[in-house]
Design a protein around this motif. Structure first.
Motif, mmCIF file in Angstrom:
data_model
loop_
_atom_site.group_PDB
_atom_site.id
_atom_site.type_symbol
_atom_site.label_atom_id
_atom_site.label_comp_id
_atom_site.label_asym_id
_atom_site.label_seq_id
_atom_site.Cartn_x
_atom_site.Cartn_y
_atom_site.Cartn_z
ATOM 1 N N ASN A 71 0.825 -1.210 0.000
ATOM 2 C CA ASN A 71 0.000 0.000 0.000
ATOM 3 C C ASN A 71 0.860 1.262 0.000
ATOM 4 O O ASN A 71 0.558 2.219 -0.719
ATOM 5 C CB ASN A 71 -0.928 0.028 1.222
ATOM 6 C CG ASN A 71 -2.170 -0.797 1.031
ATOM 7 O OD1 ASN A 71 -2.440 -1.329 -0.037
ATOM 8 N ND2 ASN A 71 -2.941 -0.932 2.097
ATOM 9 N N ASN A 119 -10.356 -0.658 -2.308
ATOM 10 C CA ASN A 119 -11.290 -0.064 -1.354
ATOM 11 C C ASN A 119 -10.983 -0.385 0.107
ATOM 12 O O ASN A 119 -11.882 -0.609 0.901
ATOM 13 C CB ASN A 119 -12.729 -0.475 -1.697
ATOM 14 C CG ASN A 119 -13.124 -0.024 -3.083
ATOM 15 O OD1 ASN A 119 -12.879 1.110 -3.460
ATOM 16 N ND2 ASN A 119 -13.718 -0.924 -3.854
ATOM 17 N N GLY A 120 -9.730 -0.424 0.468
ATOM 18 C CA GLY A 120 -9.356 -0.636 1.867
ATOM 19 C C GLY A 120 -9.487 -2.059 2.366
ATOM 20 O O GLY A 120 -9.496 -2.288 3.569
ATOM 21 N N VAL A 121 -9.589 -3.025 1.465
ATOM 22 C CA VAL A 121 -9.775 -4.423 1.856
ATOM 23 C C VAL A 121 -8.581 -4.924 2.674
ATOM 24 O O VAL A 121 -8.761 -5.599 3.694
ATOM 25 C CB VAL A 121 -10.019 -5.313 0.621
ATOM 26 C CG1 VAL A 121 -10.005 -6.785 0.990
ATOM 27 C CG2 VAL A 121 -11.331 -4.936 -0.045
ATOM 28 N N LEU A 123 -6.494 -3.267 4.628
ATOM 29 C CA LEU A 123 -6.519 -2.697 5.974
ATOM 30 C C LEU A 123 -7.608 -3.344 6.824
ATOM 31 O O LEU A 123 -7.381 -3.663 7.997
ATOM 32 C CB LEU A 123 -6.731 -1.185 5.909
ATOM 33 C CG LEU A 123 -5.631 -0.383 5.226
ATOM 34 C CD1 LEU A 123 -6.008 1.091 5.155
ATOM 35 C CD2 LEU A 123 -4.303 -0.580 5.911
ATOM 36 N N LYS A 124 -8.755 -3.556 6.239
ATOM 37 C CA LYS A 124 -9.855 -4.200 6.962
ATOM 38 C C LYS A 124 -9.462 -5.617 7.379
ATOM 39 O O LYS A 124 -9.681 -6.026 8.520
ATOM 40 C CB LYS A 124 -11.104 -4.233 6.091
ATOM 41 C CG LYS A 124 -12.296 -4.857 6.770
ATOM 42 C CD LYS A 124 -13.504 -4.872 5.858
ATOM 43 C CE LYS A 124 -14.646 -5.569 6.579
ATOM 44 N NZ LYS A 124 -15.564 -6.204 5.701
ATOM 45 N N ASN A 125 -8.869 -6.377 6.456
ATOM 46 C CA ASN A 125 -8.446 -7.744 6.761
ATOM 47 C C ASN A 125 -7.396 -7.781 7.870
ATOM 48 O O ASN A 125 -7.451 -8.630 8.764
ATOM 49 C CB ASN A 125 -7.909 -8.441 5.512
ATOM 50 C CG ASN A 125 -8.993 -8.851 4.555
ATOM 51 O OD1 ASN A 125 -10.161 -8.927 4.921
ATOM 52 N ND2 ASN A 125 -8.627 -9.074 3.307
ATOM 53 N N ARG A 127 -6.916 -5.535 10.246
ATOM 54 C CA ARG A 127 -7.576 -5.188 11.517
ATOM 55 C C ARG A 127 -8.345 -6.387 12.078
ATOM 56 O O ARG A 127 -8.300 -6.663 13.282
ATOM 57 C CB ARG A 127 -8.501 -3.998 11.320
ATOM 58 C CG ARG A 127 -7.761 -2.681 11.238
ATOM 59 C CD ARG A 127 -8.712 -1.490 11.198
ATOM 60 N NE ARG A 127 -7.966 -0.260 11.256
ATOM 61 C CZ ARG A 127 -7.795 0.568 10.228
ATOM 62 N NH1 ARG A 127 -8.359 0.314 9.055
ATOM 63 N NH2 ARG A 127 -7.085 1.673 10.376
ATOM 64 N N GLU A 128 -9.037 -7.121 11.224
ATOM 65 C CA GLU A 128 -9.788 -8.302 11.674
ATOM 66 C C GLU A 128 -8.843 -9.396 12.180
ATOM 67 O O GLU A 128 -9.117 -10.041 13.187
ATOM 68 C CB GLU A 128 -10.672 -8.834 10.549
ATOM 69 C CG GLU A 128 -11.856 -7.935 10.259
ATOM 70 C CD GLU A 128 -12.667 -8.375 9.048
ATOM 71 O OE1 GLU A 128 -12.349 -9.423 8.431
ATOM 72 O OE2 GLU A 128 -13.628 -7.654 8.702
ATOM 73 N N ARG A 129 -7.734 -9.598 11.492
ATOM 74 C CA ARG A 129 -6.769 -10.611 11.919
ATOM 75 C C ARG A 129 -6.127 -10.234 13.245
ATOM 76 O O ARG A 129 -5.905 -11.088 14.105
ATOM 77 C CB ARG A 129 -5.707 -10.808 10.839
ATOM 78 C CG ARG A 129 -6.290 -11.455 9.576
ATOM 79 C CD ARG A 129 -5.285 -11.562 8.465
ATOM 80 N NE ARG A 129 -4.155 -12.372 8.895
ATOM 81 C CZ ARG A 129 -2.899 -12.130 8.541
ATOM 82 N NH1 ARG A 129 -2.599 -11.128 7.750
ATOM 83 N NH2 ARG A 129 -1.930 -12.909 8.966
ATOM 84 N N ARG A 131 -7.511 -8.377 15.605
ATOM 85 C CA ARG A 131 -8.546 -8.545 16.622
ATOM 86 C C ARG A 131 -8.698 -10.023 16.985
ATOM 87 O O ARG A 131 -8.831 -10.371 18.149
ATOM 88 C CB ARG A 131 -9.877 -7.963 16.130
ATOM 89 C CG ARG A 131 -10.916 -7.811 17.202
ATOM 90 C CD ARG A 131 -12.171 -7.066 16.772
ATOM 91 N NE ARG A 131 -12.358 -6.774 15.373
ATOM 92 C CZ ARG A 131 -12.057 -5.592 14.779
ATOM 93 N NH1 ARG A 131 -11.554 -4.615 15.486
ATOM 94 N NH2 ARG A 131 -12.266 -5.419 13.496
ATOM 95 N N GLN A 141 -3.130 1.928 12.979
ATOM 96 C CA GLN A 141 -3.462 3.328 12.754
ATOM 97 C C GLN A 141 -2.690 3.873 11.567
ATOM 98 O O GLN A 141 -1.534 3.519 11.351
ATOM 99 C CB GLN A 141 -3.116 4.187 13.978
ATOM 100 C CG GLN A 141 -3.840 3.847 15.249
ATOM 101 C CD GLN A 141 -3.107 2.783 16.065
ATOM 102 O OE1 GLN A 141 -1.894 2.677 16.019
ATOM 103 N NE2 GLN A 141 -3.859 1.973 16.784
#
Length: 168
Positions: A71, A119-121, A123-125, A127-129, A131, A141
């Motif tokens: 990214n 579309n930010g996939v 970053l989302k993945n 963050r989920e991993r 968590r 961040q």
């Protein structure tokens, strides 16, 4: 370039099957990826990896860093004619680990104005991993650099071993 690409593929395939990997292995994977990207971008890509030897054995979920590096290059450095520099560093932060990726690219605001894919996939993945591995104490961040130039990505991992305390 082929040697670096082969090293990258071999390491990434092995890491995909692992529950966790050493921070050293993850940095080595990033180094192979950056070597391939430098073959493509030439002098437009400058990079530095900073990992204290005592942190190389720390365990983290696999393939956390490469999408963030990708990214930084794609959204921050490639759009600049002169390219730029990327710095990846790791340090202890209390009982946990702080990993930062700094680039001197076009910055968050300018990158958000450009057409983009994904579309930010990623970053989302991530963050989920985080968590799932660490619970809500972990964080990812993004921060704009000075004068809106450059970006800092900070991963905050509350423990050196994600499996030490299972997430709820």
């Amino acid at each position: 370039m082929l040697d670096a690409f082969t090293d990258y593929l071999r390491a990434s395939l092995l890491q995909m099957r692992a529950q966790d990997v050493s921070l050293g292995e993850e940095f080595d994977l990033v180094q192979s990826y950056l070597t391939v990207m430098q073959c493509r971008m030439g002098e437009r890509l400058r990079w530095q990896l900073d990992i204290p030897p005592e942190l190389r054995a720390a365990r983290i979920p696999p393939l956390l860093l490469q999408p963030l590096i990708e990214n930084a290059i794609h959204h921050g450095l490639e759009p600049q004619i002169e390219g730029g520099q990327l710095v990846l560093r790791a340090r202890l932060d209390g009982q946990g680990l702080c990993i930062e990726i700094d680039d001197d690219g076009i910055g968050l605001a300018a990158a958000q104005q450009r057409p983009r894919r994904g579309n930010g996939v990623a970053l989302k993945n991530i963050r989920e991993r985080l968590r799932a591995a660490y619970g809500p104490e972990a964080g990812l961040q993004l921060q704009a650099g000075a004068s809106e130039q450059g970006t800092r990505v900070r991963l905050s991992l509350p423990r050196l071993h994600p499996s030490a305390t299972p997430a709820v």
